[in-house]
Design a protein around this motif. Sequence first.
Motif, PDB file in Angstrom:
ATOM      1  N   ILE A 168      24.028 176.983 -45.911  1.00  0.00           N
ATOM      2  CA  ILE A 168      23.772 175.653 -45.354  1.00  0.00           C
ATOM      3  C   ILE A 168      25.088 175.159 -44.766  1.00  0.00           C
ATOM      4  O   ILE A 168      26.123 175.209 -45.436  1.00  0.00           O
ATOM      5  N   VAL A 169      25.053 174.698 -43.528  1.00  0.00           N
ATOM      6  CA  VAL A 169      26.264 174.200 -42.873  1.00  0.00           C
ATOM      7  C   VAL A 169      25.998 172.803 -42.336  1.00  0.00           C
ATOM      8  O   VAL A 169      25.059 172.593 -41.559  1.00  0.00           O
ATOM      9  N   TYR A 170      26.820 171.874 -42.782  1.00  0.00           N
ATOM     10  CA  TYR A 170      26.793 170.508 -42.263  1.00  0.00           C
ATOM     11  C   TYR A 170      28.069 170.268 -41.471  1.00  0.00           C
ATOM     12  O   TYR A 170      29.177 170.408 -41.989  1.00  0.00           O
ATOM     13  N   ASP A 171      27.918 169.937 -40.200  1.00  0.00           N
ATOM     14  CA  ASP A 171      29.045 169.660 -39.319  1.00  0.00           C
ATOM     15  C   ASP A 171      28.927 168.206 -38.876  1.00  0.00           C
ATOM     16  O   ASP A 171      27.940 167.813 -38.254  1.00  0.00           O
ATOM     17  N   PRO A 172      29.924 167.367 -39.182  1.00  0.00           N
ATOM     18  CA  PRO A 172      29.821 165.950 -38.809  1.00  0.00           C
ATOM     19  C   PRO A 172      30.012 165.688 -37.322  1.00  0.00           C
ATOM     20  O   PRO A 172      29.793 164.557 -36.864  1.00  0.00           O
ATOM     21  N   ASP A 173      30.397 166.689 -36.575  1.00  0.00           N
ATOM     22  CA  ASP A 173      30.602 166.511 -35.136  1.00  0.00           C
ATOM     23  C   ASP A 173      29.298 166.025 -34.484  1.00  0.00           C
ATOM     24  O   ASP A 173      28.225 166.555 -34.764  1.00  0.00           O
TER      25      ASP A 173
END
Length: 567
Positions: free
Chosen positions: A353-358
């Motif tokens: 799971i990858v969360y990127d705030p960009d």
Amino acid sequence: MTRRVKNILFVMCDQLRADHLSCFGHPTLKTPNLDALAARGVIFDRAYVQSPVCGPSRMSYYTGRYVHSHGASWNFVPLKAGEMTIGDHLRPLGVRSVLVGKTHMRADLAGMSRLGIDPASTIGMRIAECGFDPYERDDGIHPYSGHDPDPNYNDYLRKQGFDGDNPWEKWANSTVDDEGRIRSGWFLKYSNRAARVPDEHSETPYITRRAMDFIAEAGEQPWCMHLSYIKPHWPYIVPEPYASMYKPEDALPVVRSEGERRDPHPVYGAMMNHRVSRTFSREGVRDAVMPGYMGLIKQIDDQLGELFRFMEARGLMETTMIVFTSDHGDYLGDHWMGEKDLFHEPVIRAPLIVYDPDPRADATRGSRCDALVEAVDIAPTFLDACGGVAVPHVMDGRSLRPLLFGKHPSDWRKHVVCEYDYAFQDSRIELGTPSRDAWLRMIFDGRWKYVLAEGYRPMLFDLASDPHEFVDLGAAPEHEHERQRLHEALFRWARQPRQRVTIPDGAIETMEIQPRISEGGILIGYWDEEDLAEARKHFKPRFASTNPLVKPTLDRLIHPEGATHDQ
């Protein structure tokens, strides 16, 4: 405010199967905090590790390189001094890289000694800790294994009143039977009983608090924190209330067939004969283990919820990339196996799971991606997120950010590769295989899985018609084409240059191909002075800007009497 990545939280569990999270489809084991993270990011449904065993898999995560590139092929095989890791790539960008938890790294003391590096120095410590600055190293299985000669967690337990030479084993990984006797959690029989230590003092909450301690102390410098839990790896024992949360009937059905035990591939057959495989194949063993295994996962999810709320309260979720994964899975009796010695899906497919705030990732939030991705993609993703320039001559993986931003590169990989060095296993001894030949390599294109076993016939599985991988087609004549196709793909992968890491590909490709003349005036292939003078009209020295002697040297060769002319 525009959200950009300032910090990275890199969470890894040990021996966590992808199918044991509710966002990956588990029907009874609910993981709401990881589900919430997935809703803010992307689930990668086809993420694969580079080896089915802890050490080499982790070294591939940390270096962005395949196992045969970095060379740490099994547990306790040191990652060689000089191999670049996440910390080495991010530190020049001003990012502090720290470890909280496990790496399974064995330091290359011989390599450091040869290079004159003091293991106690800052550089020596970083080499010994996979490039991280160790804020809290905890590999478990201590203190007698050599992982942690001075484990902080044991000291912590003693301060809480849990005494003993090894309170990690005596309290955190032991239980009490119905007669009041202390029983070790190493024995699978006791996996469904509660650990002696209270929940708040067990390993997972302790490591989570240490992660929060680091965040509270971190200041303004950007950081990459590797929060590496040692669970749900065995001993499969967890304190209350988690020990009583799940029953055997809550577990996924075991996946194995009697056909697998009839005339198996020699290597597979020898691995089914490992003690842990024979034990997990016994009636009732899996039923005893699964409540503990599932409870450990639930505890991790609850602790991540605590951590995420801590970060939310400090505004860090808006600037912190979060990656959640595991180093590999666990057979848990599937395919008549225990542990993680082969390439079946429960072992090599990782939860990712990858969360990127960009803000560029807004279009994919809450989505699933079916691209074939690998553990080696994590390090280049971090480099990309921190504003670094890609280093494909060093890292074998690719940044996942195009996929996070909703782009699908046309040249994305068509296969994933996994490697296993079973030289250290009983199966090699049973087979009489020389240690240099005890290699397994797998290539998978999303449907066909091909396994090359040195000295033996290959294995082949068609996951379209056989999703449980029960039928080995490695000797089936009608599938010779698929075997040849994948064998060539594996060979093509293997022959790519991966050791030329000291000069970037781009630097090579931007150099002019020159007539054979060096800056030092060495001439190769010229007939006479006129031949050289003609060549010099088109000559652009590769490194002329750094060597002012080049032009006088050429002038002297063309005009030995001392006259110089601009050409």
